[in-house]
Design a protein around this motif. Structure first.
Motif, PDB file in Angstrom:
ATOM      1  N   PRO A   1       0.822  -1.214   0.000  1.00 50.90           N
ATOM      2  CA  PRO A   1       0.000   0.000   0.000  1.00 50.90           C
ATOM      3  C   PRO A   1       0.854   1.261   0.000  1.00 50.90           C
ATOM      4  N   SER A   2       0.322   2.328  -0.568  1.00 58.03           N
ATOM      5  CA  SER A   2       0.983   3.627  -0.544  1.00 58.03           C
ATOM      6  C   SER A   2       0.749   4.285   0.817  1.00 58.03           C
ATOM      7  N   LEU A   3       1.486   5.333   1.106  1.00 57.93           N
ATOM      8  CA  LEU A   3       1.286   6.065   2.353  1.00 57.93           C
ATOM      9  C   LEU A   3      -0.121   6.644   2.430  1.00 57.93           C
ATOM     10  N   ARG A   4      -0.630   7.096   1.287  1.00 53.09           N
ATOM     11  CA  ARG A   4      -1.989   7.635   1.276  1.00 53.09           C
ATOM     12  C   ARG A   4      -3.002   6.544   1.629  1.00 53.09           C
ATOM     13  N   GLU A   5      -2.815   5.357   1.057  1.00 54.90           N
ATOM     14  CA  GLU A   5      -3.736   4.254   1.358  1.00 54.90           C
ATOM     15  C   GLU A   5      -3.663   3.869   2.832  1.00 54.90           C
ATOM     16  N   LEU A   6      -2.467   3.866   3.409  1.00 54.49           N
ATOM     17  CA  LEU A   6      -2.325   3.551   4.822  1.00 54.49           C
ATOM     18  C   LEU A   6      -2.996   4.617   5.690  1.00 54.49           C
ATOM     19  N   ALA A   7      -2.871   5.872   5.273  1.00 57.53           N
ATOM     20  CA  ALA A   7      -3.512   6.952   6.038  1.00 57.53           C
ATOM     21  C   ALA A   7      -5.027   6.815   6.019  1.00 57.53           C
ATOM     22  N   VAL A   8      -5.591   6.496   4.858  1.00 54.16           N
ATOM     23  CA  VAL A   8      -7.041   6.301   4.761  1.00 54.16           C
ATOM     24  C   VAL A   8      -7.475   5.134   5.636  1.00 54.16           C
ATOM     25  N   GLN A   9      -6.689   4.045   5.609  1.00 58.10           N
ATOM     26  CA  GLN A   9      -7.008   2.897   6.447  1.00 58.10           C
ATOM     27  C   GLN A   9      -6.997   3.277   7.922  1.00 58.10           C
ATOM     28  N   ALA A  10      -5.965   4.026   8.330  1.00 55.53           N
ATOM     29  CA  ALA A  10      -5.815   4.371   9.745  1.00 55.53           C
ATOM     30  C   ALA A  10      -6.922   5.283  10.245  1.00 55.53           C
ATOM     31  N   LEU A  11      -7.584   5.998   9.344  1.00 54.57           N
ATOM     32  CA  LEU A  11      -8.671   6.889   9.748  1.00 54.57           C
ATOM     33  C   LEU A  11     -10.040   6.231   9.615  1.00 54.57           C
ATOM     34  N   SER A  12     -10.038   4.936   9.305  1.00 55.41           N
ATOM     35  CA  SER A  12     -11.276   4.165   9.191  1.00 55.41           C
ATOM     36  C   SER A  12     -11.480   3.346  10.461  1.00 55.41           C
TER      37      SER A  12
END
Length: 247
Positions: free
Chosen positions: A7-18
């Motif tokens: 995953p990209s950093l953006r994808e990880l950030a979206v995951q972490a805010l879910s």
């Protein structure tokens, strides 16, 4: 840390805010390309340790994710293995990547480990890397659910890695991660429960005994020992006593 297929950093950030469930739904297609997947060396070590304790007929992989542990379980059980997880995305990946030809039957169940839909259905329950998603106060419920899902004499087994010393950078990295998660959960909803330092071995062993298990630990010699001689990794094996403890 993450390869090009991860995953990209953006994808990880979206995951972490879910939420935890939706976060893993999002991560599922790339989960096997992250460090979060249980390493094969750990799976192989657990399989080797459990191979001499069977035979087992039916097994459950608790919080199975994309099914790496379920594959390991299939080598230990004669009749059936079941993977249970509350992420539909993770289960979908597991269904696609594990297509057994011969051997035990494989089933996938979407469910919450704190409310398992099984009673005396398994001889062996395993779990790999999932306990950070449970708050300490939830562990008694989790252990009672596993106890109920096992047949009398059945085993619940999982590996535990020794925590790093304060003199190691990893200690401060995990401490910082847990602190960030606590701040995140104080400021953002829904919460994402993932704490690396909340699963303490002494508390866990006591909780298992109170849930009606006879508990043993054994070093996993493949991972060596720390400077003080203690093992870097242990296998916890909890055998279900019968009858179950009084509520």
């Amino acid at each position: 840390m993450f390869g090009p297929e991860g995953p990209s950093l953006r994808e990880l950030a979206v995951q972490a805010l879910s939420s935890v469930e939706h976060g893993y739904d999002l991560l599922a297609p790339k989960f096997d390309h992250t460090p979060f997947r249980t390493p094969d060396a750990v799976l192989e070590s657990v399989a080797k340790a459990l191979a001499g304790t069977g035979p087992y007929q039916d097994g459950l992989d608790l919080c199975c994710g994309t099914g790496a542990g379920t594959e390991t379980l299939a080598g230990l059980c004669r009749r059936s293995v079941t993977g249970v997880d509350f992420s539909a995305g993770m289960l979908e990946v597991a269904r696609r990547r594990i297509r057994p030809a011969g051997g035990p039957g494989v089933a996938w169940v979407r469910g919450d480990a704190r409310a398992l839909p099984f009673t005396a259905a398994f001889d062996l329950v395993v779990s790999f890397g999932a306990f950070g998603h449970f708050l300490p106060g939830e562990l008694p419920v989790l252990f009672r659910q596993v106890h109920a899902a096992l047949r009398p004499g059945g085993r619940f087994a999982f590996p535990v890695l020794a925590p790093p010393r304060p003199t190691r950078p990893a200690y401060w990295a995990l401490l910082g991660f847990d602190a960030v998660m606590r701040v995140r959960n104080a400021l953002w909803r829904p919460p994402f429960v993932m704490y690396y330092r909340a699963f303490r071995l002494g508390d866990v062993l006591g909780g298992l005994r109170r849930a009606g298990f006879a508990v043993e630990t054994a070093p996993q010699p493949e991972f060596g020992r720390r400077d003080d001689g203690s093992p870097r990794a242990r296998l916890v094996t909890a055998r279900r006593l019968s009858p179950p403890p009084a509520a």
